[in-house]
Scaffold this active site. Structure first.
Site, PDB file in Angstrom:
ATOM      1  N   HIS A 110       0.820  -1.216   0.000  1.00  0.00           N
ATOM      2  CA  HIS A 110       0.000   0.000   0.000  1.00  0.00           C
ATOM      3  C   HIS A 110       0.850   1.261   0.000  1.00  0.00           C
ATOM      4  CE1 HIS A 110       0.742   0.884   4.296  1.00  0.00           C
ATOM      5  NE2 HIS A 110       0.635  -0.413   4.501  1.00  0.00           N
ATOM      6  N   CYS A 148       3.093  -4.790   6.747  1.00  0.00           N
ATOM      7  CA  CYS A 148       2.771  -4.644   5.329  1.00  0.00           C
ATOM      8  C   CYS A 148       3.961  -4.082   4.549  1.00  0.00           C
ATOM      9  CB  CYS A 148       1.569  -3.731   5.156  1.00  0.00           C
ATOM     10  SG  CYS A 148       0.034  -4.408   5.816  1.00  0.00           S
TER      11      CYS A 148
END
Length: 385
Positions: A344, A360
């Site tokens: 992301h 992440c």
């Protein structure tokens, strides 16, 4: 009561005055935990020292490095923010470019590397007349720090024109001030000197409307190579895009005992490389082979404090935060088959490679937008130590 201003903040202000608004920003809650103060904080430019034009002694911009950063960005081996400064991320980008071009991977801007980069003969900067696309709102200032206040905002927008313009041109507000001087005005019709990273083509074909808007916003060239799989190596701190058959060889997985052999140095043809932030001691990189199944552009974010080790109140209610470039996951989320994990964007591109994440893979907003153009949903992601 939360008070926000949804207005073109920066109109009629100098770059220095607008920069002061950006410099006071706080990162979105729970997106990046600094590692021993390695993340460089925003600085206010122009107040303490007189402006020095780029290319002259005393300028914070090294013209040679700046030009190399622009050309590396265009070639698919970006250095994070384009700021004319050397560092670890710059060396990583050079090594990736050298590997892809069959050069000795020194991580130095040596003669053969300069020659390869200069095959693209464009200059490092151009003067651009700003339009509404470059600096148009809405904007959100002051930017709320707490998730409960962010949840009340209409969107987690940029704070002002300068912050948006910097991301649009893959740079920082400080760098724009260093290129133009603190007294230069910002607004529609104004001319500013900016990194020369405009795409050669914006013919994106049939794409999701949100994705198309982001490709335009972040100057992503429509003509991108098509990758097959990516490799994220914890020891390297980069995301590499490869073309070819997905390797079936050894790689680290959560079920393995010890550290099994990694993939070979050349598992396929290296097409592109991006700096990333990955994991932390609390939320390590999820080693293994995963799939990136679905993409979401301008996604809202479900803030669940019990999932964050550094949340101040883990018993607080969940919050749905509105979308925006300054949201916890930036402008795009590429969902992985590992639950709660994805690739992301970020609200703080200057911290990429210099801060921790919550497990992440975090990229600049412009890089994750480009990655989504290079890779089709369903691609394989190999994470190794």
């Amino acid at each position: 009561m939360l008070r926000t201003r949804i207005a073109p903040i920066g109109l009629g202000l100098s770059l220095a005055a607008t920069l002061a608004l950006v410099a006071s920003r706080a990162p979105a809650q729970n997106t990046a935990a600094p590692v021993k103060n390695t993340a460089t904080p925003a600085k206010t430019t122009g107040a303490a020292k007189p402006w020095v034009a780029p290319g002259t002694p005393g300028s914070p911009i090294d013209g040679t490095v700046f030009h190399a950063q622009v050309l590396l960005d265009l070639a698919g081996f970006p250095t994070g923010v384009i700021d004319g400064k050397k560092g670890m991320v710059f060396q990583q980008a050079l090594r990736g470019f050298q590997q892809a071009r069959g050069l000795q991977a020194t991580g130095e801007l040596d003669g053969p590397t300069r020659a390869a980069l200069r095959q693209d003969q464009r200059p490092s900067t151009r003067n651009f007349r700003l339009t509404e696309r470059d600096i148009g709102g809405p904007f959100l200032y002051p930017f709320p720090k707490a998730p409960e206040d962010q949840a009340k905002a209409p969107g987690l927008y940029y704070r002002n024109m300068l912050e948006k313009l910097a991301e649009r041109f893959h740079t920082t507000p400080d760098t724009i001030v260093a290129l133009n001087g603190p007294d230069k005005m910002i607004g529609a019709g104004q001319v500013l000197r900016l990194p020369n990273i405009l795409p050669r083509s914006r013919d994106y074909g049939q794409v999701d409307a949100k994705q198309g808007d982001l490709l335009n916003l972040y100057q992503v060239d429509a003509q991108q190579p098509q990758g097959t799989f990516i490799v994220v190596d914890k020891s390297e701190g980069v995301l590499k895009v490869y073309e070819g058959q997905v390797p079936e060889g050894a790689y680290s997985t959560e079920k393995n005992r010890g550290t099994p052999p990694k993939l070979g140095e050349n598992p396929g043809k290296l097409l592109a490389q991006f700096p990333v932030t990955m994991g932390s001691t609390h939320d390590p990189l999820p080693l293994g082979k995963w799939k990136a199944t679905t993409y979401a552009f301008m996604p809202p974010f479900h803030y669940q404090p019990d999932l964050f080790w550094d949340a101040k109140d883990k018993t607080a209610d969940d919050k749905m935060l509105p979308p925006g470039p300054n949201g916890p996951v930036g402008v795009a989320w590429l969902d992985l088959t590992k639950e709660h994990y994805g690739i992301h964007g970020t609200a703080a591109p200057e911290t990429i490679g210099r801060a921790e994440s919550h497990g992440c893979i975090r990229m600049s907003n412009w890089d994750v937008t480009r990655l989504a153009r290079i890779m089709k949903p369903g691609f394989t992601a190999i994470f190794q130590a």
